[in-house]
Design an enzyme around this catalytic site. Structure first.
Site, PDB file in Angstrom:
ATOM      1  N   ILE A 121      31.334  34.273 -36.133  1.00  0.00           N
ATOM      2  CA  ILE A 121      32.642  33.637 -36.364  1.00  0.00           C
ATOM      3  C   ILE A 121      33.306  33.382 -35.012  1.00  0.00           C
ATOM      4  O   ILE A 121      33.503  34.327 -34.224  1.00  0.00           O
ATOM      5  CB  ILE A 121      33.553  34.578 -37.198  1.00  0.00           C
ATOM      6  CG1 ILE A 121      32.879  34.963 -38.514  1.00  0.00           C
ATOM      7  CG2 ILE A 121      34.923  33.937 -37.441  1.00  0.00           C
ATOM      8  CD1 ILE A 121      33.236  36.365 -38.983  1.00  0.00           C
ATOM      9  N   ASP A 142      34.631  31.025 -24.852  1.00  0.00           N
ATOM     10  CA  ASP A 142      35.630  29.952 -24.840  1.00  0.00           C
ATOM     11  C   ASP A 142      34.856  28.705 -25.227  1.00  0.00           C
ATOM     12  O   ASP A 142      33.907  28.308 -24.527  1.00  0.00           O
ATOM     13  CB  ASP A 142      36.241  29.812 -23.435  1.00  0.00           C
ATOM     14  CG  ASP A 142      37.311  28.725 -23.395  1.00  0.00           C
ATOM     15  OD1 ASP A 142      37.202  27.723 -24.137  1.00  0.00           O
ATOM     16  OD2 ASP A 142      38.262  28.868 -22.607  1.00  0.00           O
ATOM     17  N   ASN A 161      35.357  28.377 -36.416  1.00  0.00           N
ATOM     18  CA  ASN A 161      36.739  28.573 -36.854  1.00  0.00           C
ATOM     19  C   ASN A 161      37.772  28.322 -35.757  1.00  0.00           C
ATOM     20  O   ASN A 161      38.879  27.893 -36.049  1.00  0.00           O
ATOM     21  CB  ASN A 161      36.854  30.017 -37.376  1.00  0.00           C
ATOM     22  CG  ASN A 161      38.281  30.476 -37.490  1.00  0.00           C
ATOM     23  OD1 ASN A 161      38.994  30.103 -38.430  1.00  0.00           O
ATOM     24  ND2 ASN A 161      38.748  31.273 -36.537  1.00  0.00           N
ATOM     25  N   TYR A 167      45.568  16.337 -33.728  1.00  0.00           N
ATOM     26  CA  TYR A 167      44.979  17.338 -34.630  1.00  0.00           C
ATOM     27  C   TYR A 167      44.231  16.657 -35.764  1.00  0.00           C
ATOM     28  O   TYR A 167      43.067  16.988 -36.044  1.00  0.00           O
ATOM     29  CB  TYR A 167      46.080  18.241 -35.192  1.00  0.00           C
ATOM     30  CG  TYR A 167      45.554  19.387 -36.043  1.00  0.00           C
ATOM     31  CD1 TYR A 167      44.949  20.498 -35.466  1.00  0.00           C
ATOM     32  CD2 TYR A 167      45.659  19.349 -37.431  1.00  0.00           C
ATOM     33  CE1 TYR A 167      44.476  21.551 -36.238  1.00  0.00           C
ATOM     34  CE2 TYR A 167      45.192  20.397 -38.214  1.00  0.00           C
ATOM     35  CZ  TYR A 167      44.604  21.491 -37.616  1.00  0.00           C
ATOM     36  OH  TYR A 167      44.128  22.526 -38.385  1.00  0.00           O
ATOM     37  N   LYS A 227      40.032  16.845 -36.346  1.00  0.00           N
ATOM     38  CA  LYS A 227      39.387  17.418 -37.528  1.00  0.00           C
ATOM     39  C   LYS A 227      38.653  16.336 -38.330  1.00  0.00           C
ATOM     40  O   LYS A 227      37.620  16.622 -38.959  1.00  0.00           O
ATOM     41  CB  LYS A 227      40.415  18.142 -38.403  1.00  0.00           C
ATOM     42  CG  LYS A 227      41.048  19.368 -37.738  1.00  0.00           C
ATOM     43  CD  LYS A 227      40.065  20.536 -37.582  1.00  0.00           C
ATOM     44  CE  LYS A 227      40.772  21.828 -37.186  1.00  0.00           C
ATOM     45  NZ  LYS A 227      39.871  22.972 -37.049  1.00  0.00           N
ATOM     46  N   VAL A 283      47.911  28.650 -44.316  1.00  0.00           N
ATOM     47  CA  VAL A 283      47.718  30.097 -44.200  1.00  0.00           C
ATOM     48  C   VAL A 283      48.694  30.706 -43.183  1.00  0.00           C
ATOM     49  O   VAL A 283      48.901  30.153 -42.094  1.00  0.00           O
ATOM     50  CB  VAL A 283      46.258  30.412 -43.759  1.00  0.00           C
ATOM     51  CG1 VAL A 283      45.988  31.909 -43.868  1.00  0.00           C
ATOM     52  CG2 VAL A 283      45.262  29.637 -44.612  1.00  0.00           C
TER      53      VAL A 283
HETATM   54  N1  LIG Z   1      46.575  28.385 -40.576  1.00  0.00           N
HETATM   55  C1  LIG Z   1      46.518  27.276 -41.296  1.00  0.00           C
HETATM   56  O1  LIG Z   1      47.401  27.011 -42.131  1.00  0.00           O
HETATM   57  C2  LIG Z   1      45.355  26.331 -41.148  1.00  0.00           C
HETATM   58  C3  LIG Z   1      45.329  25.199 -41.977  1.00  0.00           C
HETATM   59  C4  LIG Z   1      44.260  24.313 -41.872  1.00  0.00           C
HETATM   60  C5  LIG Z   1      43.252  24.566 -40.962  1.00  0.00           C
HETATM   61  N2  LIG Z   1      43.297  25.669 -40.156  1.00  0.00           N
HETATM   62  C6  LIG Z   1      42.193  25.880 -39.223  1.00  0.00           C
HETATM   63  O2  LIG Z   1      41.720  27.210 -39.343  1.00  0.00           O
HETATM   64  C7  LIG Z   1      41.189  27.663 -38.089  1.00  0.00           C
HETATM   65  C8  LIG Z   1      41.816  29.004 -37.725  1.00  0.00           C
HETATM   66  O3  LIG Z   1      43.224  28.825 -37.675  1.00  0.00           O
HETATM   67  P1  LIG Z   1      44.255  30.049 -37.582  1.00  0.00           P
HETATM   68  O4  LIG Z   1      45.372  29.712 -38.476  1.00  0.00           O
HETATM   69  O5  LIG Z   1      43.559  31.325 -37.716  1.00  0.00           O
HETATM   70  O6  LIG Z   1      44.767  29.844 -36.063  1.00  0.00           O
HETATM   71  P2  LIG Z   1      45.284  30.906 -34.992  1.00  0.00           P
HETATM   72  O7  LIG Z   1      45.891  32.055 -35.674  1.00  0.00           O
HETATM   73  O8  LIG Z   1      46.109  30.099 -34.040  1.00  0.00           O
HETATM   74  O9  LIG Z   1      43.926  31.390 -34.274  1.00  0.00           O
HETATM   75  C9  LIG Z   1      43.170  30.464 -33.548  1.00  0.00           C
HETATM   76  C10 LIG Z   1      41.932  31.137 -32.998  1.00  0.00           C
HETATM   77  O10 LIG Z   1      41.186  30.159 -32.262  1.00  0.00           O
HETATM   78  C11 LIG Z   1      40.927  30.697 -30.968  1.00  0.00           C
HETATM   79  N3  LIG Z   1      40.797  29.676 -29.939  1.00  0.00           N
HETATM   80  C12 LIG Z   1      41.685  28.736 -29.550  1.00  0.00           C
HETATM   81  N4  LIG Z   1      41.208  28.032 -28.529  1.00  0.00           N
HETATM   82  C13 LIG Z   1      39.974  28.526 -28.249  1.00  0.00           C
HETATM   83  C14 LIG Z   1      38.968  28.238 -27.299  1.00  0.00           C
HETATM   84  N5  LIG Z   1      39.123  27.275 -26.363  1.00  0.00           N
HETATM   85  N6  LIG Z   1      37.824  28.951 -27.317  1.00  0.00           N
HETATM   86  C15 LIG Z   1      37.642  29.939 -28.220  1.00  0.00           C
HETATM   87  N7  LIG Z   1      38.557  30.286 -29.135  1.00  0.00           N
HETATM   88  C16 LIG Z   1      39.713  29.587 -29.143  1.00  0.00           C
HETATM   89  C17 LIG Z   1      42.117  31.613 -30.683  1.00  0.00           C
HETATM   90  O11 LIG Z   1      41.806  32.485 -29.614  1.00  0.00           O
HETATM   91  P3  LIG Z   1      42.978  33.006 -28.581  1.00  0.00           P
HETATM   92  O12 LIG Z   1      43.644  34.173 -29.253  1.00  0.00           O
HETATM   93  O13 LIG Z   1      42.233  33.372 -27.355  1.00  0.00           O
HETATM   94  O14 LIG Z   1      43.934  31.868 -28.375  1.00  0.00           O
HETATM   95  C18 LIG Z   1      42.239  32.286 -32.035  1.00  0.00           C
HETATM   96  O15 LIG Z   1      41.284  33.293 -32.163  1.00  0.00           O
HETATM   97  C19 LIG Z   1      41.491  26.546 -37.086  1.00  0.00           C
HETATM   98  O16 LIG Z   1      40.350  25.750 -36.914  1.00  0.00           O
HETATM   99  C20 LIG Z   1      42.589  25.734 -37.757  1.00  0.00           C
HETATM  100  O17 LIG Z   1      42.613  24.401 -37.334  1.00  0.00           O
HETATM  101  C21 LIG Z   1      44.336  26.560 -40.234  1.00  0.00           C
END
Ligand SMILES: NC(=O)c1ccc[n+]([C@@H]2O[C@H](COP(=O)([O-])OP(=O)(O)OC[C@H]3O[C@@H](n4cnc5c(N)ncnc54)[C@H](OP(=O)(O)O)[C@@H]3O)[C@@H](O)[C@H]2O)c1
Length: 262
Positions: free
Chosen positions: A44, A90, A115, A184, A188, A217
């Site tokens: 993951i 990264d 993810n 964004y 996607k 979420v």
């Molecule tokens: N939350 C929602 O409502 C929602 C809705 C639709 C889709 N999504 C998708 O679900 C996925 C997870 O979202 P989330 O809500 O869990 O977001 P989040 O809480 O902001 O977490 C994002 C994760 O991605 C990592 N990340 C960011 N840039 C990175 C890079 N360059 N290399 C490696 N890791 C990196 C972050 O690591 P760091 O801690 O180091 O920054 C963190 O672990 C994403 O793809 C997002 O687009 C989320």
């Protein structure tokens, strides 16, 4: 947390133990095949917080071998508290990607969950910053492309051969009635097209590649007003992933398993 090298020794030890137990007659080959069917190894990305952390938590609790990636492993305290391996990654840094795939050489991965993602909020064309826009494409689109490419040997060695790209409903062209979210949505939507193309190439090898919307979420990205807890979203997505068959190859689904229009 277990370090990769120790873990691989442990895996080899466990494999050796399984073999000797099978010979000793205490467990049959069928028992081991049955156990392997329900679990496996999942990798993951972005597993240190949010949805990725919840994926790691649930898969670990279900007895899977979990490889969770984090940009800063020393700060990934919640992930480190789980029974998982942590690998630095990264997704925009090719040397980091190469180091990860080298550290996993000879391993098999059953399920890859791409993810990691970022979500800049840009609502007007005049406000689009090309550097930020490029970074969004680098993380959300090229990240999964590079990770999939780098881990193909491990995925080919896996039993399940499932590649899950975490997308968003905001990627749907048909459902885009409100505009907003420059960068964004495009990142996607391109990820969705990558998933479909990958599915067509790798499907004949037994791969199942899907693009999965987690719902809205409550994470740092989704904010406090989001409708779903990470637990609800990931419970739904895990069910979708568990039930994936060849018919799902190349589809765009929501966390309930519903088809999302392209
Ligand atoms: N939350 C929602 O409502 C929602 C809705 C639709 C889709 N999504 C998708 O679900 C996925 C997870 O979202 P989330 O809500 O869990 O977001 P989040 O809480 O902001 O977490 C994002 C994760 O991605 C990592 N990340 C960011 N840039 C990175 C890079 N360059 N290399 C490696 N890791 C990196 C972050 O690591 P760091 O801690 O180091 O920054 C963190 O672990 C994403 O793809 C997002 O687009 C989320």
């Amino acid at each position: 947390m277990k370090f990769t090298s120790l873990r691989s020794i442990a895996v080899q030890f466990a494999a050796a133990m399984s073999l000797s137990l099978a010979f000793a007659g205490t467990a049959t080959a069928d028992d081991h095949a049955e156990a392997a069917k329900d679990t496996g190894t999942v990798l993951i990305t972005g597993a240190n917080r949010g949805i990725g952390l919840e994926f790691a938590r649930q898969y670990a609790a279900a007895g899977w071998t979990v490889i969770g990636t984090a940009r800063k492993p020393d700060q990934a305290t919640e992930l480190a508290a789980l029974d998982v391996e942590i690998v630095q990654l990264d997704v925009t840094d090719q040397s980091s990607i190469d180091a990860m795939s080298e550290s996993l050489e000879g391993r098999s991965i059953d399920v890859l969950v791409n993810n990691a993602g970022i979500f800049p909020r840009v609502g007007q064309i005049e406000k689009v910053d090309i550097d930020d826009y490029t970074q969004t494409l680098l993380v959300n689109t090229l990240g999964p492309v590079r990770i999939t490419q780098a881990l193909l040997p491990q995925l080919r060695a896996g039993d399940s051969k499932k590649i899950v790209n975490i997308t968003s409903q905001l990627a749907s062209i048909e459902l885009n009635t409100g505009g907003n979210f420059y960068g964004y949505r495009e990142s996607k939507a391109a990820l969705n097209m990558f998933t479909k193309t990958l599915a067509l190439e790798l499907g004949p090898e037994g791969f199942i590649c899907i693009t999965l919307h987690p719902g809205w979420v409550r994470t740092d990205m989704g904010g406090a007003n989001a409708t779903l807890s990470p637990e609800e979203s990931v419970t739904g997505m895990r069910k979708v992933i568990d039930n994936m068959t060849a018919d799902d190859n190349g589809v765009y689904r929501g966390f309930h398993g519903d088809i999302v229009p392209w």
